[in-house]
Enzyme design. Structure first.
Site, PDB file in Angstrom:
ATOM      1  N   GLU A 177     -37.541  -4.669  -0.902  1.00 35.67           N
ATOM      2  CA  GLU A 177     -36.342  -3.945  -0.469  1.00 35.67           C
ATOM      3  C   GLU A 177     -35.257  -4.928  -0.047  1.00 35.67           C
ATOM      4  O   GLU A 177     -35.510  -5.910   0.651  1.00 35.67           O
ATOM      5  CB  GLU A 177     -36.639  -3.033   0.727  1.00 35.67           C
ATOM      6  CG  GLU A 177     -37.471  -1.805   0.430  1.00 35.67           C
ATOM      7  CD  GLU A 177     -37.586  -0.917   1.656  1.00 35.67           C
ATOM      8  OE1 GLU A 177     -36.683  -0.986   2.539  1.00 35.67           O
ATOM      9  OE2 GLU A 177     -38.563  -0.160   1.753  1.00 35.67           O
TER      10      GLU A 177
ATOM     11  N   TRP B  95     -28.237   1.517   9.704  1.00 36.10           N
ATOM     12  CA  TRP B  95     -28.919   1.588  10.981  1.00 36.10           C
ATOM     13  C   TRP B  95     -28.435   0.591  12.032  1.00 36.10           C
ATOM     14  O   TRP B  95     -28.927   0.589  13.154  1.00 36.10           O
ATOM     15  CB  TRP B  95     -30.429   1.424  10.789  1.00 36.10           C
ATOM     16  CG  TRP B  95     -30.826   0.422   9.743  1.00 36.10           C
ATOM     17  CD1 TRP B  95     -31.133   0.674   8.443  1.00 36.10           C
ATOM     18  CD2 TRP B  95     -30.960  -1.000   9.903  1.00 36.10           C
ATOM     19  NE1 TRP B  95     -31.454  -0.482   7.778  1.00 36.10           N
ATOM     20  CE2 TRP B  95     -31.357  -1.533   8.651  1.00 36.10           C
ATOM     21  CE3 TRP B  95     -30.788  -1.863  10.978  1.00 36.10           C
ATOM     22  CZ2 TRP B  95     -31.578  -2.886   8.444  1.00 36.10           C
ATOM     23  CZ3 TRP B  95     -31.003  -3.217  10.775  1.00 36.10           C
ATOM     24  CH2 TRP B  95     -31.400  -3.709   9.516  1.00 36.10           C
TER      25      TRP B  95
ATOM     26  N   GLU C 165     -44.022  -0.434   5.337  1.00 36.24           N
ATOM     27  CA  GLU C 165     -43.531  -1.144   6.530  1.00 36.24           C
ATOM     28  C   GLU C 165     -44.382  -0.857   7.769  1.00 36.24           C
ATOM     29  O   GLU C 165     -43.901  -0.387   8.800  1.00 36.24           O
ATOM     30  CB  GLU C 165     -42.065  -0.786   6.798  1.00 36.24           C
ATOM     31  CG  GLU C 165     -41.119  -1.297   5.732  1.00 36.24           C
ATOM     32  CD  GLU C 165     -39.655  -1.024   6.060  1.00 36.24           C
ATOM     33  OE1 GLU C 165     -38.789  -1.739   5.546  1.00 36.24           O
ATOM     34  OE2 GLU C 165     -39.374  -0.078   6.829  1.00 36.24           O
TER      35      GLU C 165
ATOM     36  N   ARG D 185     -40.420   9.470  11.033  1.00 35.45           N
ATOM     37  CA  ARG D 185     -41.416   8.910  10.136  1.00 35.45           C
ATOM     38  C   ARG D 185     -42.337   7.982  10.930  1.00 35.45           C
ATOM     39  O   ARG D 185     -42.058   7.641  12.076  1.00 35.45           O
ATOM     40  CB  ARG D 185     -40.765   8.137   8.984  1.00 35.45           C
ATOM     41  CG  ARG D 185     -40.014   6.876   9.399  1.00 35.45           C
ATOM     42  CD  ARG D 185     -39.466   6.133   8.186  1.00 35.45           C
ATOM     43  NE  ARG D 185     -38.890   4.841   8.569  1.00 35.45           N
ATOM     44  CZ  ARG D 185     -38.352   3.981   7.715  1.00 35.45           C
ATOM     45  NH1 ARG D 185     -38.307   4.259   6.428  1.00 35.45           N
ATOM     46  NH2 ARG D 185     -37.859   2.828   8.135  1.00 35.45           N
TER      47      ARG D 185
ATOM     48  N   GLU E 241     -30.918   8.574   6.054  1.00 36.26           N
ATOM     49  CA  GLU E 241     -30.488   7.364   5.341  1.00 36.26           C
ATOM     50  C   GLU E 241     -29.448   7.660   4.261  1.00 36.26           C
ATOM     51  O   GLU E 241     -29.283   6.879   3.327  1.00 36.26           O
ATOM     52  CB  GLU E 241     -31.709   6.655   4.744  1.00 36.26           C
ATOM     53  CG  GLU E 241     -32.629   6.105   5.816  1.00 36.26           C
ATOM     54  CD  GLU E 241     -33.805   5.299   5.267  1.00 36.26           C
ATOM     55  OE1 GLU E 241     -33.969   4.144   5.696  1.00 36.26           O
ATOM     56  OE2 GLU E 241     -34.549   5.823   4.421  1.00 36.26           O
TER      57      GLU E 241
END
Length: 676
Positions: free
Chosen positions: A308, A316, A153, A114, A356
């Site tokens: 978030e 992670w 982000e 991403r 994820e």
């Protein structure tokens, strides 16, 4: 535009990222039921949906989004609708490989995860903005639409690009900034190492070089990349403002995130939102509290949304332990205590595939209602319904800490006296003292109006741009108290040394000159002898990292070094200047010294916690538009904690109980008190 002015949702935001495109549509109805049970009132949708919304350069598929938006409206759940540009589709990389970013060695990144885009890519901007316009035109009047969420982000993975397009844009950016090559050469000091430029085309990006690049060039490149990412954001924002001028627009920031000058970004966001992921076994989340305060400060104290966090565990880190029972609720209320008007999560339903899939969520892959996590989610969501009166309330903060992104960038460039002097570390150690004493803190830019603060801390203010010294002098002259530390006042906005002796622009207000500085090696220490600082503070303390060799020019010594050739010379000073005082700390003292120094200043200024409580109990105060004061009390201890109350009766918004004299909080317990 504050959150409370969003008439579609004048409540605490509660929800999370929702990715229904990852699930069969029969799951969506069950999601709606579970959301309503949990008190969810808003979810973020479409953040990573570009490839689903646009299967090809000229084809779009909004049918599934239409059904989703309608379903949400029917169930009273609002949409924070994302522009989906955070992760370009594979077809864009195939058709326009130049849209992929390039690293400092000249290697081009690949599609397949991403954020694989160059912010200056014309193809990325063209196709992304086309999608944004179609989304805005299609859903502008939809009853579920409450807010726009641009990208996601920014600079999380790709904060710098070194492609040829960026090089061309960098030269244009420099021409706008400096107008002439003569000015640029002067600002960058290019006579050093034969770096002088005679044509704009000679200027390249600070890619991999044999040794240190020009620091002025490096600093401007960081400014340029922050501006480039911001310009990509603004390209989408302008479309949304044109079509839906009444709706809030934002992107989710990442707290104290180095690549972006977030004070500048905040000017273009209607509400600040950010993502917080403290390590759950590391103890009291002081750094999370600090970042809450920083995010709240970006728009002058306006409430923010925590966009978030995780309910249980992330995926992670090297190891990913669980949040223990009650911690998610406690840390969520820490958000509200520091000015948050929304508590949200990544994500709603845990993914069954992809990178994820082990990241925690509000419900697991099966949607099981009988899990500890979902029970905590339901409890928190229904409690937040009771807090409408706190929405838009402001945090009381009598102390400010100066925070400046260009200073951070410049301080940590190559070729410094010590690579161990890190900006956030210096900020944290002073913030921690204020946190432990439950004193409210704002973060401010160096040129901000400081008049309302009793104390201003400016740790390691390495860069002093034009006007900043005058601002600090005026503040202290008028009765303010300033504290700054070693390696401050050294360079200007282009990382050029201020001539006139360290710290040249601050010598007058500090009443001293730093003749030399002596960075210490790892493990090396010195000591300082404190005298006359105040009751209980005298004695010897260890110090490390750095030693300034100070010549007094009106300041008075509060501590002296005890070792090395400069033994007996001042290490910590105070200078009476006008009606105020300016403190200077020329070393890094051990934590006990920093606590006593800052604590003594706070005592002198009559700044104290709102209530008496043991260490490990966090407190803040928010003040509503009606003047009502809400005292947040959070017990981070593993044992019950007794909190002493002033005279009178106090009610707790969460439990509904009334208390006089004292209140006992259970481990991980929370109370929101107001006077009856």
């Amino acid at each position: 535009m504050s959150i409370s002015k969003n008439v579609k949702l004048p409540h605490m935001f509660y929800g999370g990222d929702y990715n229904p495109e990852q699930w069969p549509e029969e799951v969506w109805l069950e999601d709606m039921r579970l959301m309503k049970k949990a008190g969810v009132n808003i979810v973020s949708i479409g953040i990573f949906s570009w490839a689903v919304l646009q299967p090809g350069p000229d084809t779009y598929d909004f049918a599934w989004m239409d059904r989703l938006m309608d379903l949400m409206a029917e169930n009273g759940i609002m949409a924070d609708l994302a522009t989906a540009t955070a992760s370009p589709p594979a077809w864009l990389a195939r058709l326009h490989p130049e849209s992929l970013p390039v690293d400092e060695n000249g290697a081009r990144y690949s599609q397949g995860s991403r954020q694989h885009y160059c912010p200056n890519s014309k193809a990325f901007r063209l196709y992304g903005q086309r999608l944004v316009r179609k989304l805005a035109e299609r859903y502008k009047d939809h009853p579920a639409l409450a807010m726009w969420h641009i990208n996601n982000e920014y600079a999380c993975h790709i904060s710098e690009c070194y492609c040829d397009v960026c090089a061309s844009e960098f030269r244009l950016w420099l021409q706008r900034r400096y107008s002439t090559l003569d000015e640029l050469n002067a600002r960058w000091g290019t006579n050093f190492w034969s770096q002088k430029y005679y044509d704009w085309e000679e200027i390249v990006l600070p890619r991999k070089t044999p040794t240190y690049p020009n620091p002025g060039q490096q600093l401007d490149y960081k400014r340029f990349m922050s501006d480039s990412l911001l310009d990509a954001y603004l390209g989408e924002q302008r479309i949304l403002k044109e079509i839906t001028p009444h709706l809030p627009i934002m992107t989710n920031l990442m707290g104290a995130h180095k690549p972006l000058d977030q004070f500048e970004w905040a000017k273009h966001m209607d509400v600040i939102t950010w993502d917080s992921y403290p390590e759950p076994t590391a103890g009291i989340p002081v750094f999370a509290a600090m970042q809450h305060d920083l995010m709240r400060s970006l728009k002058g104290g306006e409430p923010f949304i925590l966009m978030e966090q995780v309910t249980s565990q992330v995926n992670w880190r090297q190891q990913n332990p669980l949040k223990r029972p009650g911690v998610m609720r406690l840390w969520s209320y820490q958000t509200v205590a520091h000015g948050g008007d929304g508590v949200m999560f990544f994500q709603w339903r845990q993914s069954w595939a992809g990178a994820e899939k082990y990241h925690g969520a509000m419900v697991n892959q099966t949607g099981d209602e009988n899990t500890r996590v979902y029970r905590e989610v339901v409890q928190l969501g229904n409690e937040l319904k009771q807090l409408d009166g706190i929405v838009d309330a402001r945090v009381e903060a009598p102390v400010a800490i100066v925070f400046d992104w260009p200073t951070w960038w410049a301080l940590e460039l190559d070729s410094k006296p010590s690579r161990d002097v890190l900006y956030l570390d210096q900020i944290k150690q002073y913030y921690s003292v204020l946190f432990e004493r439950n004193i409210g803190v704002d973060f401010v830019q160096p040129d901000a109006d400081l008049g309302k603060y009793k104390l201003v801390l400016a740790p390691t203010m390495y860069m002093v741009a034009p006007g900043v010294a005058d601002n600090l002098e005026s503040y202290v002259q008028g009765g303010g108290t300033l504290l700054t530390t070693f390696f401050s006042g050294i360079v200007d906005e282009n990382d050029r040394i201020h001539t006139g002796g360290y710290p040249a622009p601050l010598r007058k207000v500090l009443g001293l000159c730093v003749e030399e500085f002596d960075p210490m090696l790892p493990g090396q220490t010195n000591a300082i002898q404190v005298e006359g600082l105040g009751a209980g503070t005298d004695g010897e303390y260890s110090c490390s990292l750095w030693s300034d060799i100070i010549r007094l020019e009106g300041a008075q010594p509060l501590a002296r070094f005890t070792q090395d050739f400069f033994a007996g010379s001042p290490a910590v000073t105070v200078h009476a200047f006008g009606s105020g005082k300016a403190y200077y700390v020329g070393t890094q003292g051990e934590a006990a010294f920093t606590s006593k120094l800052v604590g003594g200043i706070l005592d002198e200024l009559n700044l104290a916690a709102p209530l008496a409580a043991p260490a490990g109990v966090e407190m803040t105060v928010r003040v509503g538009n009606d003047g009502q004061r809400y005292i947040f009390v959070l017990n981070h201890l593993a044992v019950p904690a007794d909190v002493q109350l002033p005279q009178g009766a106090y009610s707790d918004l969460l439990s509904g109980g009334s208390f006089t004299g004292a209140l006992q909080l259970a481990p991980n317990g929370v109370a929101i008190l107001h006077a009856n």
